[in-house]
Each structure stands twice: as structure tokens, then as C-alpha cells.
Design a protein around this motif. Structure first.
Motif, PDB file in Angstrom:
ATOM      1  N   GLY A  16      36.143  36.931  47.916  1.00  0.00           N
ATOM      2  CA  GLY A  16      37.406  37.088  48.614  1.00  0.00           C
ATOM      3  C   GLY A  16      38.474  36.066  48.272  1.00  0.00           C
ATOM      4  N   GLY A  17      38.373  35.424  47.119  1.00  0.00           N
ATOM      5  CA  GLY A  17      39.406  34.469  46.727  1.00  0.00           C
ATOM      6  C   GLY A  17      38.954  33.615  45.563  1.00  0.00           C
ATOM      7  N   PHE A  18      39.914  33.064  44.833  1.00  0.00           N
ATOM      8  CA  PHE A  18      39.596  32.227  43.676  1.00  0.00           C
ATOM      9  C   PHE A  18      38.927  30.916  44.094  1.00  0.00           C
ATOM     10  N   GLY A  19      39.439  30.305  45.168  1.00  0.00           N
ATOM     11  CA  GLY A  19      38.879  29.040  45.618  1.00  0.00           C
ATOM     12  C   GLY A  19      37.436  29.171  46.053  1.00  0.00           C
ATOM     13  N   LYS A  20      37.140  30.194  46.868  1.00  0.00           N
ATOM     14  CA  LYS A  20      35.778  30.406  47.348  1.00  0.00           C
ATOM     15  C   LYS A  20      34.846  30.734  46.184  1.00  0.00           C
ATOM     16  N   ALA A  21      35.320  31.561  45.247  1.00  0.00           N
ATOM     17  CA  ALA A  21      34.505  31.925  44.101  1.00  0.00           C
ATOM     18  C   ALA A  21      34.225  30.698  43.226  1.00  0.00           C
ATOM     19  N   SER A  25      30.428  29.187  42.563  1.00  0.00           N
ATOM     20  CA  SER A  25      29.883  29.303  41.213  1.00  0.00           C
ATOM     21  C   SER A  25      29.949  28.016  40.409  1.00  0.00           C
ATOM     22  N   GLY A  26      30.755  27.055  40.877  1.00  0.00           N
ATOM     23  CA  GLY A  26      30.942  25.830  40.114  1.00  0.00           C
ATOM     24  C   GLY A  26      31.865  26.001  38.928  1.00  0.00           C
ATOM     25  N   ARG A  27      32.587  27.132  38.890  1.00  0.00           N
ATOM     26  CA  ARG A  27      33.530  27.398  37.810  1.00  0.00           C
ATOM     27  C   ARG A  27      34.914  26.891  38.210  1.00  0.00           C
ATOM     28  N   PRO A  28      35.741  26.444  37.248  1.00  0.00           N
ATOM     29  CA  PRO A  28      37.104  26.016  37.571  1.00  0.00           C
ATOM     30  C   PRO A  28      37.938  27.172  38.115  1.00  0.00           C
ATOM     31  N   SER A  42      44.802  43.582  30.196  1.00  0.00           N
ATOM     32  CA  SER A  42      44.137  44.507  29.275  1.00  0.00           C
ATOM     33  C   SER A  42      44.050  45.914  29.854  1.00  0.00           C
ATOM     34  N   LEU A  43      43.921  46.011  31.191  1.00  0.00           N
ATOM     35  CA  LEU A  43      43.834  47.314  31.845  1.00  0.00           C
ATOM     36  C   LEU A  43      45.196  47.865  32.238  1.00  0.00           C
ATOM     37  N   ASP A  44      46.217  46.987  32.185  1.00  0.00           N
ATOM     38  CA  ASP A  44      47.567  47.338  32.642  1.00  0.00           C
ATOM     39  C   ASP A  44      47.527  47.796  34.098  1.00  0.00           C
ATOM     40  N   LEU A  45      46.755  47.049  34.902  1.00  0.00           N
ATOM     41  CA  LEU A  45      46.608  47.343  36.334  1.00  0.00           C
ATOM     42  C   LEU A  45      46.647  46.047  37.126  1.00  0.00           C
ATOM     43  N   ARG A  46      47.179  46.127  38.329  1.00  0.00           N
ATOM     44  CA  ARG A  46      47.092  44.999  39.247  1.00  0.00           C
ATOM     45  C   ARG A  46      45.838  45.202  40.088  1.00  0.00           C
ATOM     46  N   LEU A  47      44.906  44.229  40.008  1.00  0.00           N
ATOM     47  CA  LEU A  47      43.633  44.352  40.708  1.00  0.00           C
ATOM     48  C   LEU A  47      43.621  43.643  42.050  1.00  0.00           C
ATOM     49  N   PHE A  48      44.484  42.640  42.222  1.00  0.00           N
ATOM     50  CA  PHE A  48      44.586  41.905  43.478  1.00  0.00           C
ATOM     51  C   PHE A  48      46.035  41.865  43.940  1.00  0.00           C
ATOM     52  N   GLU A  49      46.210  41.914  45.254  1.00  0.00           N
ATOM     53  CA  GLU A  49      47.497  41.619  45.871  1.00  0.00           C
ATOM     54  C   GLU A  49      47.442  40.169  46.311  1.00  0.00           C
ATOM     55  N   ARG A  50      48.292  39.332  45.728  1.00  0.00           N
ATOM     56  CA  ARG A  50      48.244  37.892  45.977  1.00  0.00           C
ATOM     57  C   ARG A  50      49.284  37.506  47.019  1.00  0.00           C
ATOM     58  N   GLY A  51      48.806  37.191  48.239  1.00  0.00           N
ATOM     59  CA  GLY A  51      49.689  36.726  49.297  1.00  0.00           C
ATOM     60  C   GLY A  51      49.754  35.214  49.309  1.00  0.00           C
ATOM     61  N   ALA A  52      50.519  34.685  50.266  1.00  0.00           N
ATOM     62  CA  ALA A  52      50.660  33.225  50.353  1.00  0.00           C
ATOM     63  C   ALA A  52      49.344  32.572  50.749  1.00  0.00           C
ATOM     64  N   ARG A  53      48.552  33.255  51.576  1.00  0.00           N
ATOM     65  CA  ARG A  53      47.317  32.649  52.077  1.00  0.00           C
ATOM     66  C   ARG A  53      46.058  33.451  51.775  1.00  0.00           C
ATOM     67  N   ASP A  54      46.236  34.693  51.395  1.00  0.00           N
ATOM     68  CA  ASP A  54      45.040  35.501  51.178  1.00  0.00           C
ATOM     69  C   ASP A  54      45.148  36.311  49.893  1.00  0.00           C
ATOM     70  N   LEU A  55      44.043  36.912  49.530  1.00  0.00           N
ATOM     71  CA  LEU A  55      43.927  37.695  48.314  1.00  0.00           C
ATOM     72  C   LEU A  55      43.212  38.985  48.681  1.00  0.00           C
ATOM     73  N   LYS A  56      43.841  40.115  48.385  1.00  0.00           N
ATOM     74  CA  LYS A  56      43.248  41.393  48.735  1.00  0.00           C
ATOM     75  C   LYS A  56      43.163  42.282  47.510  1.00  0.00           C
ATOM     76  N   LEU A  57      42.089  43.038  47.430  1.00  0.00           N
ATOM     77  CA  LEU A  57      41.937  44.002  46.350  1.00  0.00           C
ATOM     78  C   LEU A  57      42.935  45.140  46.503  1.00  0.00           C
TER      79      LEU A  57
END
Length: 296
Positions: A16-21, A25-28, A42-57
Motif C-alpha cells: 500500500g505504499g512505497f515507504g511501507k514496501a 523488503s529492505g529496498r530503497p 512501458s505500458l502507457d498506463l497509470r497504475l497508481f493514483e498518487r495523493g499527498a498522503r496516500d497511494l491508491k491503485l
């Protein structure tokens, strides 16, 4: 499609977010963000809606996650099995099973399976509703008389039928007079069509108890409060002992239990061995086998 980027996308979607992931996982975080952006490009698609505080598929992102997450897990497990030199089932196996089967047999089934395959972490959820396998993350569902579903395949592994039974304390049905009944659900007077040794008949029923569980219905019938319609596997021992009497088979009441899984997915080793285990437990799939398996 870049499988590594796809794996990073699913990692972010699952947490549910880059920070949590990144923390999990220990990945940057920056690396995950860049890889997801590259996948979107590469897919020419938006996969996430990036809000100020949250990230939604997005809708497209949710569809991609649902269809690829399980495949990536299976690819990883297949590679691990090949590298270890053996196809040993391992990992989590999530199953949804109906209430009555869970109450009577799934505990024994699960225990036997866990002893045979200790590297598989079996999780069983009990519910009678039709779950969404992909959305809710199930590997296998067990359903009673399922409707046709093009997205699922499987096999029937057990068969049963409904019978009308009652305690010897309850008078046999008489034409024109309603017999006391124990029913599942609610409602007023009912008429049950049955097949007897003398042919077709109708039994008029006046419900005196309404229960949400067939186990409760059986226990109430044993106490002599009224008649009920129940799977014969649930009462076969009572019928054999004479503690309950058979009033007739419910017409058109054949029951089939199916084990189903998504047809668009490779059949994992975990699902395959569980299906084989069910077949070994119930080789003929008859009500008598289930009754013997349940015991008294």
C-alpha cells in the motif's frame, strides 16, 4: 514486460505504499518508485493514483495486481523447487470452505494434510458466501452446487443428498395435518416434496424452530422437537441406530461439493497435492464415505 519491475509494482501494491514496501523488503524507496514509473511508461498506463498522503491503485493497476501477483509467487516457488532438486509443496495455501463441511470434516482434513505436507502453511476460512478468489487472495474454494463460472475450473469430490428425518417421538406425517418442523432460515408453513418407498408424497410442515446452522438443526431433531431436511451424511449413524427415522428423500436434492481454482492460473503444487489429498480421503465421493470420515 520487465518481470523485475512487475515484481516491484506488486510489492508496492501489496504493502500500500512505497515507504511501507521499502521497509518490508529492505529496498530503497527511490528504486521502487523509479521501477514502477518505468513500468507505467512501458505500458502507457497509470497504475497508481498518487495523493499527498496516500497511494491508491487505479482500476488498471488493480487488474494488473490481481492477475500477476499469484503468478509471480508461483514462478518464484517453481524456481526454488527446481534449484533444490525437488518439487516439494511449500508456502501458504488459502482455502475458503462452507460452514457445514468445516464444522464436520475440515479440521480432520486440515490436520492430516498438515502432517503430510509440513512445509505448506494451510489457512482455512469458513463462510457460505461466494468469495472473490482473486480479489480476496484465495488459492482454492470449496462450494456447494456452484453456478457455472468461466473463470474457475475444478472437480466435484463429494456427493450427498437431503432426507427428511425425525425422532421416533414425532408422529409420522398424516395427510391434511402439518407436522412440526425445524428449518434453516425463516418462514411460515412449508411443503416438502419427498420420495418414499410408496412413491412421491408431500409433507406439510409447520416450523417450530428456525436455526442458522445444520448442526443446530440436527441436535434439535435429535431432541424430538420436529422433523427436518438434512444431508444424509450428517444423520446416517442416527438412522442406522434407529435414534432418528427416515421419512423420505427430498426430491431433486442432490448435493455436490466442488473444489475450484482460477482457470487462468498455473495449478500450483500446493493446490495440486491438496486436490489429491481430497481424492484419497474420499475416493468414491459418496455420502457414506463422508459419514464414515465424520464418525459419530
Amino acid at each position: 514486460m520487465d518481470l523485475l519491475a512487475l515484481a516491484d509494482f506488486n510489492l508496492v501494491a501489496r504493502h500500500g505504499g512505497f515507504g511501507k514496501a521499502a521497509r518490508a523488503s529492505g529496498r530503497p524507496k527511490a528504486t521502487l518508485s523509479r521501477r514502477v514509473a518505468e513500468l507505467e511508461a512501458s505500458l502507457d498506463l497509470r497504475l497508481f493514483e498518487r495523493g499527498a498522503r496516500d497511494l491508491k491503485l487505479t482500476e488498471e493497476g488493480r487488474a494488473l495486481h490481481q492477475r500477476t501477483a499469484a503468478l509471480l509467487i508461483e514462478l518464484h516457488e517453481t524456481a526454488a523447487a527446481i534449484s533444490s532438486g525437488a518439487e516439494r509443496p511449500r508456502g501458504r495455501l488459502r482455502i475458503s470452505a462452507p460452514l457445514l463441511l468445516s464444522q464436520t470434516a475440515m479440521g480432520k482434513i486440515a490436520a492430516g494434510f498438515a502432517l503430510r505436507y509440513p512445509e505448506v502453511r494451510l489457512e482455512i476460512t469458513t463462510e457460505d458466501r461466494v468469495v472473490d478468489m482473486i480479489e480476496e487472495g484465495y488459492d482454492l474454494v470449496i462450494r456447494v452446487n456452484p453456478d457455472a463460472d468461466e473463470s474457475l475450473v475444478g472437480r466435484a469430490f463429494l456427493h450427498d443428498r437431503l432426507v427428511v428425518i425425525a425422532s421416533p417421538k414425532v408422529p409420522r406425517p398424516v395427510a391434511g395435518r402439518a407436522s412440526p418442523g425445524v428449518v434453516r432460515g425463516s418462514g411460515g408453513g412449508q411443503s416438502w416434496a419427498v420420495l418414499t418407498s410408496e412413491g412421491r408424497a408431500k409433507i406439510e410442515i409447520e416450523p417450530v424452530l428456525s436455526m442458522s446452522s445444520l448442526i443446530m438443526v440436527r441436535d434439535a431433531v435429535r431432541a424430538g422437537v420436529g422433523a427436518a431436511r438434512l444431508p444424509i451424511s450428517l444423520v446416517s449413524h442416527d438412522l442406522h441406530d434407529g435414534t432418528l427415522l427416515h421419512w423420505g428423500d427430498v426430491e431433486g436434492s442432490e448435493i455436490s461439493l466442488w473444489a475450484l481454482y482460477p482457470s487462468r492460473r498455473l495449478l500450483s503444487a500446493r493446490v495440486s497435492v491438496f486436490l489429491d489429498y481430497l481424492k484419497q480421503a474420499f475416493p468414491a465421493g459418496t455420502p457414506e464415505e463422508l459419514a464414515a470420515y465424520i464418525g459419530r
